[in-house]
Motif scaffolding. Structure first.
Motif, PDB file in Angstrom:
ATOM      1  N   THR A  82       0.831  -1.210   0.000  1.00 11.56           N
ATOM      2  CA  THR A  82       0.000   0.000   0.000  1.00 11.56           C
ATOM      3  C   THR A  82       0.864   1.260   0.000  1.00 11.56           C
ATOM      4  O   THR A  82       0.618   2.207  -0.759  1.00 11.56           O
ATOM      5  N   ASN A  83       1.898   1.268   0.839  1.00 10.78           N
ATOM      6  CA  ASN A  83       2.728   2.475   0.955  1.00 10.78           C
ATOM      7  C   ASN A  83       3.675   2.654  -0.210  1.00 10.78           C
ATOM      8  O   ASN A  83       3.944   3.790  -0.618  1.00 10.78           O
ATOM      9  N   PHE A  84       4.183   1.558  -0.767  1.00  5.49           N
ATOM     10  CA  PHE A  84       5.009   1.694  -1.969  1.00  5.49           C
ATOM     11  C   PHE A  84       4.181   2.268  -3.118  1.00  5.49           C
ATOM     12  O   PHE A  84       4.656   3.108  -3.891  1.00  5.49           O
ATOM     13  N   LYS A  85       2.924   1.829  -3.223  1.00  8.56           N
ATOM     14  CA  LYS A  85       2.035   2.366  -4.268  1.00  8.56           C
ATOM     15  C   LYS A  85       1.765   3.856  -4.047  1.00  8.56           C
ATOM     16  O   LYS A  85       1.698   4.632  -5.006  1.00  8.56           O
ATOM     17  N   SER A  86       1.633   4.260  -2.781  1.00  8.64           N
ATOM     18  CA  SER A  86       1.419   5.679  -2.478  1.00  8.64           C
ATOM     19  C   SER A  86       2.649   6.493  -2.860  1.00  8.64           C
ATOM     20  O   SER A  86       2.538   7.597  -3.413  1.00  8.64           O
ATOM     21  N   ALA A  87       3.828   5.973  -2.565  1.00  7.99           N
ATOM     22  CA  ALA A  87       5.067   6.672  -2.928  1.00  7.99           C
ATOM     23  C   ALA A  87       5.142   6.886  -4.432  1.00  7.99           C
ATOM     24  O   ALA A  87       5.514   7.965  -4.909  1.00  7.99           O
ATOM     25  N   ILE A  88       4.747   5.867  -5.199  1.00  7.06           N
ATOM     26  CA  ILE A  88       4.772   5.954  -6.656  1.00  7.06           C
ATOM     27  C   ILE A  88       3.720   6.935  -7.154  1.00  7.06           C
ATOM     28  O   ILE A  88       3.960   7.695  -8.102  1.00  7.06           O
ATOM     29  N   ARG A  89       2.567   6.956  -6.511  1.00  6.69           N
ATOM     30  CA  ARG A  89       1.496   7.868  -6.928  1.00  6.69           C
ATOM     31  C   ARG A  89       1.953   9.328  -6.836  1.00  6.69           C
ATOM     32  O   ARG A  89       1.663  10.149  -7.715  1.00  6.69           O
ATOM     33  N   PHE A  90       2.699   9.654  -5.787  1.00  6.36           N
ATOM     34  CA  PHE A  90       3.148  11.033  -5.592  1.00  6.36           C
ATOM     35  C   PHE A  90       4.497  11.317  -6.251  1.00  6.36           C
ATOM     36  O   PHE A  90       4.871  12.474  -6.406  1.00  6.36           O
ATOM     37  N   GLN A  91       5.201  10.251  -6.664  1.00  6.59           N
ATOM     38  CA  GLN A  91       6.488  10.425  -7.354  1.00  6.59           C
ATOM     39  C   GLN A  91       6.600   9.338  -8.417  1.00  6.59           C
ATOM     40  O   GLN A  91       7.250   8.311  -8.230  1.00  6.59           O
ATOM     41  N   PRO A  92       5.979   9.557  -9.581  1.00  6.34           N
ATOM     42  CA  PRO A  92       5.842   8.502 -10.595  1.00  6.34           C
ATOM     43  C   PRO A  92       7.150   7.963 -11.168  1.00  6.34           C
ATOM     44  O   PRO A  92       7.152   6.883 -11.755  1.00  6.34           O
ATOM     45  N   ASP A  93       8.253   8.702 -11.029  1.00  5.46           N
ATOM     46  CA  ASP A  93       9.525   8.224 -11.594  1.00  5.46           C
ATOM     47  C   ASP A  93      10.410   7.545 -10.551  1.00  5.46           C
ATOM     48  O   ASP A  93      11.610   7.367 -10.766  1.00  5.46           O
ATOM     49  N   TYR A  94       9.832   7.114  -9.438  1.00  4.44           N
ATOM     50  CA  TYR A  94      10.569   6.573  -8.289  1.00  4.44           C
ATOM     51  C   TYR A  94      10.927   5.105  -8.578  1.00  4.44           C
ATOM     52  O   TYR A  94      10.222   4.178  -8.192  1.00  4.44           O
ATOM     53  N   ALA A  95      12.059   4.875  -9.247  1.00  5.87           N
ATOM     54  CA  ALA A  95      12.449   3.530  -9.695  1.00  5.87           C
ATOM     55  C   ALA A  95      12.610   2.559  -8.535  1.00  5.87           C
ATOM     56  O   ALA A  95      12.191   1.391  -8.615  1.00  5.87           O
ATOM     57  N   VAL A  96      13.220   3.003  -7.447  1.00 11.05           N
ATOM     58  CA  VAL A  96      13.443   2.117  -6.293  1.00 11.05           C
ATOM     59  C   VAL A  96      12.117   1.671  -5.685  1.00 11.05           C
ATOM     60  O   VAL A  96      11.979   0.522  -5.249  1.00 11.05           O
ATOM     61  N   ALA A  97      11.134   2.570  -5.678  1.00  9.45           N
ATOM     62  CA  ALA A  97       9.823   2.204  -5.137  1.00  9.45           C
ATOM     63  C   ALA A  97       9.179   1.109  -5.999  1.00  9.45           C
ATOM     64  O   ALA A  97       8.545   0.183  -5.472  1.00  9.45           O
ATOM     65  N   TYR A  98       9.327   1.208  -7.313  1.00  9.76           N
ATOM     66  CA  TYR A  98       8.809   0.148  -8.197  1.00  9.76           C
ATOM     67  C   TYR A  98       9.515  -1.176  -7.914  1.00  9.76           C
ATOM     68  O   TYR A  98       8.877  -2.241  -7.856  1.00  9.76           O
ATOM     69  N   ASN A  99      10.835  -1.121  -7.753  1.00  6.81           N
ATOM     70  CA  ASN A  99      11.594  -2.345  -7.481  1.00  6.81           C
ATOM     71  C   ASN A  99      11.146  -2.983  -6.160  1.00  6.81           C
ATOM     72  O   ASN A  99      10.913  -4.197  -6.089  1.00  6.81           O
ATOM     73  N   ASP A 100      11.016  -2.168  -5.127  1.00 13.67           N
ATOM     74  CA  ASP A 100      10.635  -2.709  -3.815  1.00 13.67           C
ATOM     75  C   ASP A 100       9.181  -3.153  -3.789  1.00 13.67           C
ATOM     76  O   ASP A 100       8.826  -4.090  -3.061  1.00 13.67           O
ATOM     77  N   LEU A 101       8.328  -2.486  -4.580  1.00 14.08           N
ATOM     78  CA  LEU A 101       6.956  -2.963  -4.724  1.00 14.08           C
ATOM     79  C   LEU A 101       6.971  -4.340  -5.388  1.00 14.08           C
ATOM     80  O   LEU A 101       6.220  -5.245  -4.986  1.00 14.08           O
ATOM     81  N   GLY A 102       7.850  -4.518  -6.383  1.00 18.41           N
ATOM     82  CA  GLY A 102       7.999  -5.833  -7.010  1.00 18.41           C
ATOM     83  C   GLY A 102       8.426  -6.890  -6.012  1.00 18.41           C
ATOM     84  O   GLY A 102       7.889  -8.007  -5.990  1.00 18.41           O
ATOM     85  N   ASN A 103       9.371  -6.543  -5.123  1.00 18.89           N
ATOM     86  CA  ASN A 103       9.814  -7.485  -4.094  1.00 18.89           C
ATOM     87  C   ASN A 103       8.671  -7.870  -3.166  1.00 18.89           C
ATOM     88  O   ASN A 103       8.530  -9.032  -2.762  1.00 18.89           O
ATOM     89  N   THR A 104       7.847  -6.881  -2.828  1.00 21.90           N
ATOM     90  CA  THR A 104       6.709  -7.126  -1.931  1.00 21.90           C
ATOM     91  C   THR A 104       5.675  -8.034  -2.587  1.00 21.90           C
ATOM     92  O   THR A 104       5.133  -8.942  -1.950  1.00 21.90           O
ATOM     93  N   LEU A 105       5.412  -7.800  -3.873  1.00 20.65           N
ATOM     94  CA  LEU A 105       4.473  -8.658  -4.594  1.00 20.65           C
ATOM     95  C   LEU A 105       5.024 -10.075  -4.723  1.00 20.65           C
ATOM     96  O   LEU A 105       4.279 -11.064  -4.579  1.00 20.65           O
ATOM     97  N   ALA A 106       6.326 -10.198  -4.988  1.00 21.04           N
ATOM     98  CA  ALA A 106       6.955 -11.520  -5.089  1.00 21.04           C
ATOM     99  C   ALA A 106       6.856 -12.262  -3.760  1.00 21.04           C
ATOM    100  O   ALA A 106       6.601 -13.474  -3.730  1.00 21.04           O
ATOM    101  N   ALA A 107       7.024 -11.543  -2.659  1.00 18.44           N
ATOM    102  CA  ALA A 107       6.932 -12.163  -1.331  1.00 18.44           C
ATOM    103  C   ALA A 107       5.531 -12.684  -1.051  1.00 18.44           C
ATOM    104  O   ALA A 107       5.340 -13.595  -0.234  1.00 18.44           O
ATOM    105  N   GLN A 108       4.537 -12.100  -1.739  1.00 17.65           N
ATOM    106  CA  GLN A 108       3.152 -12.553  -1.574  1.00 17.65           C
ATOM    107  C   GLN A 108       2.758 -13.575  -2.640  1.00 17.65           C
ATOM    108  O   GLN A 108       1.594 -13.953  -2.747  1.00 17.65           O
TER     109      GLN A 108
END
Length: 583
Positions: A451-477
């Motif tokens: 939820t919070n990684f998605k919020s970070a991306i919503r307010f900063q769409p070019d946040y590459a690290v947030a996309y990567n860590d969101l990917g890690n979170t989805l993989a963990a699930q």
């Protein structure tokens, strides 16, 4: 150059008439040998250890993208991207002192140094910017609708030469025909020019930097005042850092003594802007709203998140009365009392507690709102919400710093508590959302992390690290498809992003699509050829694909790079056994 000068000195000495010829030649030969020894012995990283530094410490030569050694100034530009914070920035360093940078914090106040007075002026045509710096203040002024000319004055030609490195932020200031690049001392320009201006501003060095005081004295402001057109406005940057509390109040006293009409803005953390004029400063809500809706102006202000009149006027901080109260017992900064020059002999810089008190001294909303013309009651209510948000954003930054401190200490639960408070105070705080997601991920709460990684991306769409860590979170699930999608976006945002390539390859492996993993791991190794884990991952993919020789090669490379990598040693043993049995 130093070696050439020494060699010339030796030659002159040898050809002189001092002492006997034999003695002269002996000394010259010895000096030449010593010079050669010093030249050969000089370490390759001498530049790194001595010259490449800033006011915060030494810089890495690998991040240097421009260096110009001029007569008066050494100009350096460094690439200071911070992937973890999602910050893309370049820093301008003059003579070893941080002058400016291109990240959002600096862009806010540097843009507003010209845009606050421009938006308050009825029909501005001519602008003077003293100190070109990154060119952002000049460049923003140069694209303002209706502007005829911007005189950008700087004593160092090197900053103009470096301007193209900041072209994305300074609106290509160096190629704008409206911007006149003048290599001259700023004070001298004001003293000798017959031209008058609608706006006079600056992108100056920090006030306590050597010589910078000349752009903060009563005499400087008097020169600026004489160069104003009727209704013209002067703006000045006053940082609430790197100087004492007394110095800040001395700035106020000096500015108030120079201009009869004064207002201050506080658009970014610890960055204050004073504006002054010989004539009343009219704040007309409808006119400002109309000016901000111009496509060019709106584009400029959107980049710093001040695209509407509520955000702009919600950052007004002090009226003249409050500034007078705070500075009533202070001395003026003058050419004969350059108090800023003696910062190093002064007490410590202003404390955080003093800054808090300073913030609390803000003019009341009711008092400020009565000064705004054409402000309807519905608009007043909206403005009040922005007014409050600006205060909350200030405190959110401090709470965020506490959260990061706990996170670095390994105390994720206390970090979550503080970071939650930060995003509550400032819901658009992308960094706070990102690190809150990181903290949740550390304790295994992947749903809240997502939820919070998605919020970070919503307010900063070019946040590459947030996309990567969101990917890690989805993989963990267990959502590998979703993870792969996010890793690909992270790579799109940052093409040399090693971690995203590595994670993408791991996800393809976990899906059993090893043939897709191999080229991805190869790309990761291309980016970081000395990363042992990347070689291990590629070797595993080759092994599963029965390409044993390539697997052996990369297991062996991984072990050369990291001899204690036990998994690589164990896997290599298995593959060698398989090859032996196959024979």
């Amino acid at each position: 150059m130093a070696m050439v000068n020494f060699s010339a000195g030796i030659l002159l000495f040898a050809s002189s008439s001092y002492i006997s010829r034999l003695t002269r030649n002996g000394i010259a030969i010895f000096a030449t040998g010593l010079l050669a020894f010093l030249f050969i012995s000089m370490p390759d990283n001498l530049l790194k250890n001595i010259f490449l530094r800033n006011s915060l410490g030494k810089k890495e030569p690998e991040t240097l993208i421009y260096l110009d050694e001029g007569l008066t100034t050494t100009v350096a530009v460094f690439n200071d991207d911070d992937d973890n914070l999602g910050i893309k920035r370049k820093s301008l360093i003059l003579n070893g002192v941080n002058m400016s940078a291109s990240h959002i914090h600096s862009r806010k106040y540097m843009t507003l140094l010209s845009y606050i007075p421009l938006l308050l002026n009825e029909n501005p045509k001519d602008v003077l910017v003293i100190c070109f710096g990154t060119g952002l203040t000049s460049g923003a002024a140069g694209v303002y609708p209706g502007i005829n000319s911007v005189d950008a004055v700087d004593i160092s030609p090197g900053v103009f030469n470096a301007a193209h490195f900041f072209s994305d932020e300074n609106f290509n200031a160096i190629t704008n025909p409206k911007i006149n690049k003048i290599v001259e001392d700023g004070r001298n320009h004001l003293l000798t020019t017959s031209k008058t201006y609608d706006v006079i501003t600056a992108e100056p060095p920090p006030p306590t930097n050597a010589g910078a005081v000349n752009l903060y004295t009563k005499e400087y402001y008097e020169l600026a005042k004489k160069a104003l057109n009727p209704g013209g406005i002067v703006s000045q940057w006053i940082p609430l850092h790197s100087q004492t509390e007394t110095h800040i109040y001395e700035h106020f006293r000096t500015f108030l003594e120079s201009f009869p009409y004064v207002i201050s803005w506080y658009p970014a953390k610890q960055e204050l802007i004073l504006i002054g004029s010989n004539d009343p400063i009219n704040i007309d809500f409808k006119k400002i709203d109309k000016r901000l809706k111009h496509p060019v102006t709106n584009e400029v202000m959107q980049k710093i998140r001040f695209e509407n009149p509520f955000a702009l006027l919600g950052s007004i901080w002090f009226l003249k009365e409050e500034l007078k109260i705070m500075s009533s017992n202070q001395k003026m900064i003058t050419d004969n009392n350059p108090s800023l020059e003696f910062f190093l002999t002064s007490p410590d810089p202003i404390s955080r507690e003093s800054i808090y008190q300073f913030i609390k001294n803000r003019s009341s909303f009711n008092t400020v709102s009565t000064k705004i013309i054409n402000l309807t009651y519905p608009d007043q209510k909206i403005l009040k919400s922005f007014w409050d948000q600006r205060v909350n954003a200030e405190f959110a930054g401090d709470v965020f710093e506490l959260g990061i401190k706990f996170l670095n200490m390994g105390d994720a639960r206390r970090a979550i508590e503080k970071l939650k408070e930060a995003v509550k105070l400032d819901p658009r705080f992308s960094l706070a959302h990102y690190f809150l997601g990181d903290a949740f991920a550390r304790i295994g709460d992947f749903k809240n992390a997502e939820t919070n990684f998605k919020s970070a991306i919503r307010f900063q769409p070019d946040y590459a690290v947030a996309y990567n860590d969101l990917g890690n979170t989805l993989a963990a699930q267990g959502n590998l498809e979703g993870a792969i999608e996010k890793y690909l976006i992270a790579i799109e945002k940052k093409p040399d992003y090693f971690e995203a390539y590595n994670n993408l390859g791991i996800s393809w492996n976990e899906k059993g699509e090893f043939e897709k993993a191999i080229p991805v791991f190869k790309k990761a190794i291309e980016i970081q050829p000395l990363n042992a884990n990347a070689h291990l991952n590629l070797a595993n993919s080759f092994s599963v694909n029965k390409n044993f020789q390539e697997a052996i090669n990369h297991y062996q490379t991984a072990l050369k790079l990291k001899p204690k990598l036990t998994q690589a040693r164990a896997n290599l043993k298995v593959v060698l056994s398989q090859v032996k049995n196959k024979k």
